[in-house]
Design an enzyme around this catalytic site. Structure first.
Site, PDB file in Angstrom:
ATOM      1  N   LYS A  27     -37.751  17.587 -79.001  1.00 36.32           N
ATOM      2  CA  LYS A  27     -38.867  17.718 -79.944  1.00 36.32           C
ATOM      3  C   LYS A  27     -39.932  16.695 -79.581  1.00 36.32           C
ATOM      4  CE  LYS A  27     -35.931  19.539 -83.554  1.00 36.32           C
ATOM      5  NZ  LYS A  27     -34.563  19.152 -83.198  1.00 36.32           N
ATOM      6  N   GLU A  74     -17.004  32.495 -80.541  1.00 32.62           N
ATOM      7  CA  GLU A  74     -17.104  33.195 -81.831  1.00 32.62           C
ATOM      8  C   GLU A  74     -17.537  34.652 -81.687  1.00 32.62           C
ATOM      9  OE1 GLU A  74     -18.124  30.192 -81.116  1.00 32.62           O
ATOM     10  OE2 GLU A  74     -18.109  28.834 -82.832  1.00 32.62           O
ATOM     11  N   THR A  80     -12.873  26.551 -80.543  1.00 31.69           N
ATOM     12  CA  THR A  80     -14.112  26.139 -79.870  1.00 31.69           C
ATOM     13  C   THR A  80     -13.920  24.703 -79.426  1.00 31.69           C
ATOM     14  OG1 THR A  80     -15.069  25.276 -81.885  1.00 31.69           O
ATOM     15  CG2 THR A  80     -15.502  27.582 -81.393  1.00 31.69           C
ATOM     16  N   TRP A  99     -41.540  22.087 -79.216  1.00 31.66           N
ATOM     17  CA  TRP A  99     -40.215  22.070 -78.599  1.00 31.66           C
ATOM     18  C   TRP A  99     -40.299  22.265 -77.098  1.00 31.66           C
ATOM     19  CZ3 TRP A  99     -36.445  25.378 -82.092  1.00 31.66           C
ATOM     20  CH2 TRP A  99     -36.310  24.734 -83.326  1.00 31.66           C
TER      21      TRP A  99
END
Ligand code: ADP
Length: 545
Positions: A442, A333, A185, A447
């Protein structure tokens, strides 16, 4: 009682055998780093893959050894895909866009035995070679005439090496759970971590990917792989192409808008896949050449993932190119496919806004991937399209942990992998990404989805690219700041842009300020590099503060 069916292992070598047997004359077209276009067939690809397997043996590479590649999409890389994994060794595709120190970290961490590289990367290899402790041979992926003049120990020429080998080789049979390839990654924080795929995971992922409700490719298609073969196995497309024997077009390093456009046109490409940033380069080329008619390309579908598809991108492909957009969500992944966006029969009667809303969702679960969204306490949230939480996934092509145990145990008690993404899932199973957990803004305990605001901003005709980041605010904790690259030749003011957004998003999501920039930083896999932007604008004085 066990069933009485043959227990044949699912091995990657069976793909190249199938393609060569049933589609021997179908072409693989590569634009080489050296410049010219190279043509071969699936029949010839089997021979080259077997030569690779024999060459590895001659270099002392044994089953389970890692074979590194620093390479673009080409027939040579494809021969390594089948030759390395088919022989039982592990193909380690290194992302050349990583920082040099990350490259030598991962080559050492993977303990690559040999390293194959395109000549584009010769200077990089020369610089890093002394630090690559385990590499016993460096193979330049070119012919004798183009060998780079660099000083590295045991430098070999790919085409000479293959020419010396026989194309007779019997693929070994082994347990399908054997590791086949390795991809790190990009690690925006900390060191990159290795995801180790198996033959079994790869083959199951390939089957899923070919279903009509996913990418649905067949032998009637011509696929151009823009997504790099060093990024999550090019989304598994090289394997899928072999499984159905499609004509494959590999653009090498030539990813600028002009090269992509011309190769698509000349090879009659019907399906292509890539991240949004490469499509933006294609759009820029089309903008700069108003005489072009992208419908002449005849491209029918584009697969897009890695970052959200904006409404502007969706509509441009549909209207200007006459192509269907197939969005997917996934990560290194997850092999990488987790969900794919395709419409259901009930959507046929929808049009306009209602239809666009569904098309912009990242997609529905595919067979094999279990999804769940949970709150901060780990409690499962409803699939109502409203509740959003941390996204976790489970399935036979989802990683169970990282290479050499880096990062410790990662799965939850039910065996789900935490993706680091925040999402909603609607009653039909469509997942919509709200944000990466670390990018969400935030504000006053609520959010704000940076993805949503970026998408809307990119719909403005004067905006080429947009990024939203959270900047510290004394009252609200964080407030959004919009960074914009203007489209060439277009003008727009801060006020006009905020007005445009005002009518389209919730009032409290409206950015507190707009900054016009000439470029935005991207990660090695083409995503906006938000960590860097946040650092750069950490002390930005918001007018509302
Ligand atoms: P990296 O190596 O940069 O992490 P990955 O391809 O593994 O590259 O990145 C996976 C991440 O990319 C996902 O966790 C998600 O945040 C983002 N992503 C992938 N597909 C989409 C999509 N269709 N829409 C929005 N974000 C996406």
């Amino acid at each position: 009682m066990f069933g009485l069916m043959q227990d044949r292992p699912l091995l990657i070598s069976s793909l190249i055998e199938h393609a060569a047997t049933f589609h021997p004359a179908t072409e693989i077209v590569s634009r080489l780093p050296e410049g010219p276009v190279h043509r071969c067939t699936w029949g010839e690809m089997r021979g080259q893959s077997k030569r690779v397997a024999n060459a590895l043996q001659s270099l002392g590479v044994a089953a389970g050894d890692r074979v590194g590649t620093l390479a673009w999409n080409s027939w040579r890389h494809l021969a390594l895909y089948f030759g390395v994994s088919g022989s039982g060794a592990i193909l380690h595709t290194v992302n050349p866009r990583l920082f040099p120190e990350q490259i030598d970290y991962i080559v050492n961490h993977a303990e690559d035995k040999v390293l194959f590289f395109d000549i584009t990367f010769a200077p990089l290899v020369e610089k890093l070679a002394p630090r690559m402790k385990t590499v016993t041979a460096f193979i330049a992926m070119t012919d004798r005439a183009h060998m780079p003049a660099i000083d590295v120990p045991n430098l070999l020429c790919f085409e000479d090496l293959l020419a010396e080998q026989s194309d007779a080789y019997t693929w070994p049979e082994f347990d399908e759970r054997t590791a086949s390839s390795l991809c790190y990654t990009s690690g925006t924080t900390g060191n990159p971590k290795g995801v180790l795929y198996s033959h079994r995971s790869t083959m199951l992922h390939t089957l899923m990917e070919l279903a009509p409700d996913t990418f649905g490719a067949s032998s009637r298609e011509t696929i151009m792989l823009i997504v790099p073969m060093f990024h999550a196995n090019a989304w598994g497309m090289p394997y899928a192409a072999a499984m159905v024997g499609t004509k494959l077009v590999l653009p090498g390093p030539h990813l600028d808008g002009k090269s992509v456009y011309e190769l698509m046109r000349d090879e009659r490409v019907t399906f292509s896949s890539g991240v949004p940033t490469v499509w933006m380069m294609l759009f820029q080329y089309v903008d700069a050449n108003p005489g072009l008619n992208p419908k002449e390309l005849g491209i029918r579908r584009v697969g897009i993932g890695g970052a959200a598809v904006s409404r502007a991108m969706l509509e441009r492909f549909e209207n200007q190119f006459g192509a269907e957009v197939v969005q997917g969500w996934g990560m290194t992944e997850t092999s990488p496919i987790g969900v794919i966006s395709k419409l259901l029969p009930k959507h046929d009667k929808l049009s306009g806004e209602e239809l666009v809303k569904i098309k912009l969702k990242q997609g529905r679960g595919v067979w094999g991937v279990d999804l769940k969204i949970v709150d901060e306490a780990g409690k499962a949230l409803p699939w109502d399209g409203v509740a959003f939480g941390h996204l976790l996934v489970r399935g036979p092509w989802i990683c169970s942990g990282y290479f050499k145990g880096e990062g410790g145990s990662v799965l939850d008690a039910e065996g789900y992998f935490p993706t680091g993404d925040v999402a909603t899932i609607d009653p039909d199973g469509y997942l919509q990404l709200v944000d990466r957990a670390k990018d969400v803004i935030k504000s006053g305990g609520e959010w704000i989805s940076s993805i949503d605001v970026e998408n809307v901003a990119m719909g403005h005709p004067a905006v080429a690219e947009a990024a939203i980041i959270g900047v510290a605010h004394p009252k609200w904790q964080e407030r959004p700041l919009l960074l914009v690259i203007k489209r060439a030749g277009q003008e727009v003011t801060r006020e006009a842009l905020l007005d445009y957004l005002g009518g389209r998003i919730a009032k409290w999501w409206l950015p507190d300020d707009v900054v016009f920039v000439s470029e935005l930083p991207h990660t090695a896999t083409g995503k906006l590099l938000k960590t860097k932007l946040r650092e750069q604008y950490r002390d930005y004085p918001l007018p509302t503060a």
